[in-house]
Design a protein around this motif. Sequence first.
Motif, PDB file in Angstrom:
ATOM      1  N   ASP A 107      -9.311  -2.579   0.255  1.00  0.00           N
ATOM      2  CA  ASP A 107      -9.661  -3.545  -0.785  1.00  0.00           C
ATOM      3  C   ASP A 107      -8.434  -4.375  -1.180  1.00  0.00           C
ATOM      4  OD1 ASP A 107     -12.285  -2.745  -0.824  1.00  0.00           O
ATOM      5  OD2 ASP A 107     -12.085  -1.430  -2.564  1.00  0.00           O
ATOM      6  N   HIS A 108      -7.276  -3.723  -1.229  1.00  0.00           N
ATOM      7  CA  HIS A 108      -6.049  -4.466  -1.539  1.00  0.00           C
ATOM      8  C   HIS A 108      -5.733  -5.466  -0.437  1.00  0.00           C
ATOM      9  CE1 HIS A 108      -1.966  -5.496  -2.624  1.00  0.00           C
ATOM     10  NE2 HIS A 108      -1.565  -5.082  -1.426  1.00  0.00           N
ATOM     11  N   ASP A 162      -1.893   7.338  -5.442  1.00  0.00           N
ATOM     12  CA  ASP A 162      -2.941   7.668  -4.482  1.00  0.00           C
ATOM     13  C   ASP A 162      -2.444   7.643  -3.042  1.00  0.00           C
ATOM     14  OD1 ASP A 162      -4.834   8.025  -6.430  1.00  0.00           O
ATOM     15  OD2 ASP A 162      -5.691   6.009  -6.253  1.00  0.00           O
ATOM     16  N   SER A 176      -2.054   5.458   3.217  1.00  0.00           N
ATOM     17  CA  SER A 176      -2.979   4.446   2.708  1.00  0.00           C
ATOM     18  C   SER A 176      -4.124   4.261   3.699  1.00  0.00           C
ATOM     19  CB  SER A 176      -2.240   3.133   2.434  1.00  0.00           C
ATOM     20  OG  SER A 176      -1.653   2.613   3.623  1.00  0.00           O
ATOM     21  N   LYS A 187      -9.533   2.050  -0.924  1.00  0.00           N
ATOM     22  CA  LYS A 187      -8.688   1.386  -1.915  1.00  0.00           C
ATOM     23  C   LYS A 187      -7.643   0.512  -1.222  1.00  0.00           C
ATOM     24  CE  LYS A 187      -5.256   2.323  -5.528  1.00  0.00           C
ATOM     25  NZ  LYS A 187      -4.673   3.339  -6.443  1.00  0.00           N
ATOM     26  N   SER A 235     -11.845   7.571   0.440  1.00  0.00           N
ATOM     27  CA  SER A 235     -11.812   6.754  -0.771  1.00  0.00           C
ATOM     28  C   SER A 235     -10.440   6.087  -0.938  1.00  0.00           C
ATOM     29  CB  SER A 235     -12.137   7.600  -2.001  1.00  0.00           C
ATOM     30  OG  SER A 235     -11.143   8.585  -2.238  1.00  0.00           O
ATOM     31  N   THR A 292       0.851  -1.194   0.000  1.00  0.00           N
ATOM     32  CA  THR A 292       0.000   0.000   0.000  1.00  0.00           C
ATOM     33  C   THR A 292       0.887   1.246   0.000  1.00  0.00           C
ATOM     34  OG1 THR A 292      -0.115  -0.052   2.419  1.00  0.00           O
ATOM     35  CG2 THR A 292      -1.903  -1.118   1.208  1.00  0.00           C
TER      36      THR A 292
END
Length: 386
Positions: free
Chosen positions: A119-120, A100, A105, A116, A112, A95
């Motif tokens: 989700d990883h 982004d 992270s 992300k 948002s 991350t």
Amino acid sequence: MTELAAVKTALKTQAVETPSWAYGNSGTRFKVFAQPGVPRGPREKLDDAAKVHEFTGAAPTVALHIPWDRVDDYGALAKYAEERGLKLGTINSNTFQDDDYRLGSVCHPDASVRRKALDHLFECVDIMDATGSKDLKLWFADGTNYPGQDDIRERQDRLAEGLALVYERLGDDQRMLLEYKLFEPAFYTTDVPDWGTAYAHCLKLGPKAQVVVDTGHHAPGTNIEFIVATLLREGKLGGFDFNSRFYADDDLMVGAADPFQLFRIIYEVIRGGGFAPEVAFMLDQCHNIEAKIPAIVRSVMNVQEATAKALLVDRPALAAAQRAGDVLAANAVLMDAYNTDVRPLLAEVRGELGLDADPVAAYHRSGWAAKIAEERIGGQQAGWGA
């Protein structure tokens, strides 16, 4: 004296996990020096790892790094590893390399971006389910570079929330291993900067959350064996990322900078009951100027040598000297074990296992280096470039 038969038995059970990224082109943030014959994908990394295990007998698992080792079929990759006498080990998350994540992270101020990152991490747990891996390794580059850049306490709240969600996703036989790092790339505040922060989060999460000690991630003069002893005492030491440092996170071969420190660390592991599968011995190294496979073989051997010396400590004599307050005698017991040449003992152990007494020499004789240099064209960097 310690019974040699018991020492040999313990050494025969030792396992050191090697990292997939150490087999590829990798190095400092300034330059990556390409080498001939490096793997072009995860399967060729496993081929090289199989050679390390073939000649050491002590490296049966390989850690993966996602997305660097992403494939379409992880079950097939696990089967490929099994066919080569290996298992897929720890799944390492990433991350930190996407744009982004410039401000973090799981600790990022934007929900948002945090989503992300989560989700990883969920994807990594899915990969664990597919490969049979038991451990998820978490290292976050999250932090700030300037005072006032973000709210320190709120970042800890975001971290705790994210970790809790990942913890809930773990299966009953899976663990979360939280790694800490003193600095880099966050220079003002790092969100997981030390073992105390990692321990506090893991303690709150529960028994499936454990701390990882990377031997290169400490300030100069840090007594790492004290950290190890404390985490073992609290039942929160999940494993090691073994490497060496002269200045910071140098990721040099374990035992290269301070073999006495490695001995002291492993002695505390043995003393604290951590010489067991629950405490993972993993390498985390980047071989930039040295040949990769021989360096990994040598690293495994360095861990074995430090372990052999630690197993040879005369613990009853040490305890007696400590109780008597005999400072010099107690120190002498440790030094006697450390100064023992254990190479003949390990050669004997390898012979009993049907291995060559000198794994590095055996590798060079095998011709594997010449074979892969001829066959592999276009090897990739291990990660995001440098």
